[in-house]
Design a protein around this motif. Structure first.
Motif, PDB file in Angstrom:
ATOM      1  N   GLU A   1       0.985  -1.228   0.150  1.00 34.23           N
ATOM      2  CA  GLU A   1      -0.023  -0.154   0.394  1.00 34.23           C
ATOM      3  C   GLU A   1       0.839   1.308   0.168  1.00 34.23           C
ATOM      4  O   GLU A   1       0.331   2.474  -0.613  1.00 34.23           O
TER       5      GLU A   1
ATOM      6  N   TYR B   1       2.200   5.136  -2.787  1.00 40.82           N
ATOM      7  CA  TYR B   1       1.161   5.074  -1.696  1.00 40.82           C
ATOM      8  C   TYR B   1       0.373   4.585  -3.455  1.00 40.82           C
ATOM      9  O   TYR B   1       0.072   4.915  -4.682  1.00 40.82           O
TER      10      TYR B   1
ATOM     11  N   ASN C   1      -3.145   3.361  -3.514  1.00 40.42           N
ATOM     12  CA  ASN C   1      -4.725   3.778  -3.515  1.00 40.42           C
ATOM     13  C   ASN C   1      -5.329   5.315  -4.687  1.00 40.42           C
ATOM     14  O   ASN C   1      -3.917   5.966  -2.554  1.00 40.42           O
TER      15      ASN C   1
ATOM     16  N   SER D   1      -7.101   7.474  -2.377  1.00 42.12           N
ATOM     17  CA  SER D   1      -6.390   8.506  -0.667  1.00 42.12           C
ATOM     18  C   SER D   1      -6.777   9.871   0.037  1.00 42.12           C
ATOM     19  O   SER D   1      -6.549  10.093  -0.608  1.00 42.12           O
ATOM     20  N   GLN D   2      -6.728   9.785   1.690  1.00 41.51           N
ATOM     21  CA  GLN D   2      -7.888  10.585   1.594  1.00 41.51           C
ATOM     22  C   GLN D   2      -6.442  11.500   2.054  1.00 41.51           C
ATOM     23  O   GLN D   2      -6.764  13.175   2.515  1.00 41.51           O
TER      24      GLN D   2
ATOM     25  N   PHE E   1      -2.478  12.394   5.070  1.00 45.42           N
ATOM     26  CA  PHE E   1      -1.001  12.245   4.025  1.00 45.42           C
ATOM     27  C   PHE E   1      -0.142  12.311   5.481  1.00 45.42           C
ATOM     28  O   PHE E   1      -0.709  13.822   6.022  1.00 45.42           O
TER      29      PHE E   1
ATOM     30  N   GLN F   1       1.070   9.883  -7.107  1.00 42.89           N
ATOM     31  CA  GLN F   1       0.865   9.380  -5.718  1.00 42.89           C
ATOM     32  C   GLN F   1       1.947   8.660  -5.733  1.00 42.89           C
ATOM     33  O   GLN F   1       2.259   8.146  -5.099  1.00 42.89           O
TER      34      GLN F   1
ATOM     35  N   VAL G   1      -0.359   6.346   5.165  1.00 44.41           N
ATOM     36  CA  VAL G   1      -1.744   7.087   4.405  1.00 44.41           C
ATOM     37  C   VAL G   1      -3.168   6.655   4.843  1.00 44.41           C
ATOM     38  O   VAL G   1      -2.878   5.284   5.890  1.00 44.41           O
TER      39      VAL G   1
ATOM     40  N   ASP H   1      -5.766   5.218   3.806  1.00 42.21           N
ATOM     41  CA  ASP H   1      -7.173   4.745   2.655  1.00 42.21           C
ATOM     42  C   ASP H   1      -8.149   5.220   2.141  1.00 42.21           C
ATOM     43  O   ASP H   1      -9.036   5.230   3.125  1.00 42.21           O
ATOM     44  N   SER H   2      -8.980   4.643   1.953  1.00 39.67           N
ATOM     45  CA  SER H   2     -10.301   5.475   0.887  1.00 39.67           C
ATOM     46  C   SER H   2     -11.090   4.420   1.976  1.00 39.67           C
ATOM     47  O   SER H   2     -12.345   4.661   1.655  1.00 39.67           O
TER      48      SER H   2
ATOM     49  N   GLN I   1      -2.799   2.971   6.421  1.00 35.28           N
ATOM     50  CA  GLN I   1      -1.173   2.000   5.686  1.00 35.28           C
ATOM     51  C   GLN I   1       0.216   2.710   6.292  1.00 35.28           C
ATOM     52  O   GLN I   1      -0.033   4.321   5.469  1.00 35.28           O
TER      53      GLN I   1
END
Lengths: 116, 109
Positions: free
Chosen positions: B3, B25, B27, B30-31, B33, B69, B90, B92-93, B98
């Motif tokens: 990931e 990353y 994904n 991802s929202q 960081f 990314q 990160v 993730d969604s 992660q």
């Protein structure tokens, strides 16, 4: 000294032993976590308690059993562990459900576990 | 595929120099960081969040490149006390954090 306290700091146990790790947070956070950190590997999420609801990582063997009696305390009960379970076990807490607030996670100092 | 991927290093940096490293990353949704710092045999501690427009905290600058990314961390005027492992984190969604395995930085006199 962080607001998250873990005991013991070091633990050596045989494969037939039963032991427990303890975590206590004095920050008023709503969520608590257990992570496993092995050398050169990313932190692995084991368990999450958020507002007293447990979210369990399905890949965690049943020889690890968490307990969260209240929002300030978290335990990890260990039994019949394997040598590959030797690692640093970190407890963390956060204000919100996933540590995405401004303060992120607050980690404890960890318990370094050796299984012999 | 992991990931979150980081160059493990070590990055050996002379005191006073600048060092930069990235984290990728997988994904794309991802929202959020973050960079965490972990000293040897200690627990990770939040260093800084990473915002879309990039952000700076003293000698530390974080950048986010959503198209490619990756996120980056730059340390200017390195101090001996900057020696640590820097963890890329990160959200993730699926709402899970992660962690990368970390990039080790060693600042030498």
């Amino acid at each position: 000294e962080t607001g998250v306290t873990q005991t013991p700091r070091h633990l050596v146990m045989g494969m037939t032993n039963k032991k427990s790790l303890k975590c206590e947070q004095h920050l008023g956070h709503n969520a608590m976590y257990w992570y496993k950190q092995s050398a050169k590997k990313p932190l692995e999420l084991m368990f999450v308690y958020s507002l007293e609801e447990r979210v369990e990582n399905n890949s965690v063997p049943s020889r690890f059993s968490p307990e969260c009696p209240n929002s300030s305390h978290l335990f990890l009960h260990l039994h019949t562990l394997q040598p590959e379970d030797s690692a640093l076990y970190l407890c963390a807490s956060s204000q919100d459900g996933w540590g995405t607030g401004d303060d992120g996670y607050t980690f404890g100092s960890g318990t370094r576990l050796t299984v012999v | 595929r992991k990931e979150v991927e980081q160059d493990p290093g070590p990055f050996n940096v002379p005191e006073g120099a600048t060092v930069a490293f990235n984290c990728t990353y997988s994904n794309s949704a991802s929202q959020s960081f973050f960079w965490y710092r972990q000293d040897c045999r200690k627990e990770p501690k939040l260093l800084m969040s990473v915002y879309s427009s990039g952000n700076e905290d003293g000698r530390f600058t974080a950048q986010l490149n959503r198209a490619s990314q990756y996120i980056s961390l730059l340390i200017r005027d390195s101090k001996l006390s900057d020696s640590a492992t820097y963890l890329c984190v990160v959200l993730d969604s699926w709402g899970k954090l992660q962690f990368g395995a970390g990039t080790q930085v060693v600042v030498t006199p």
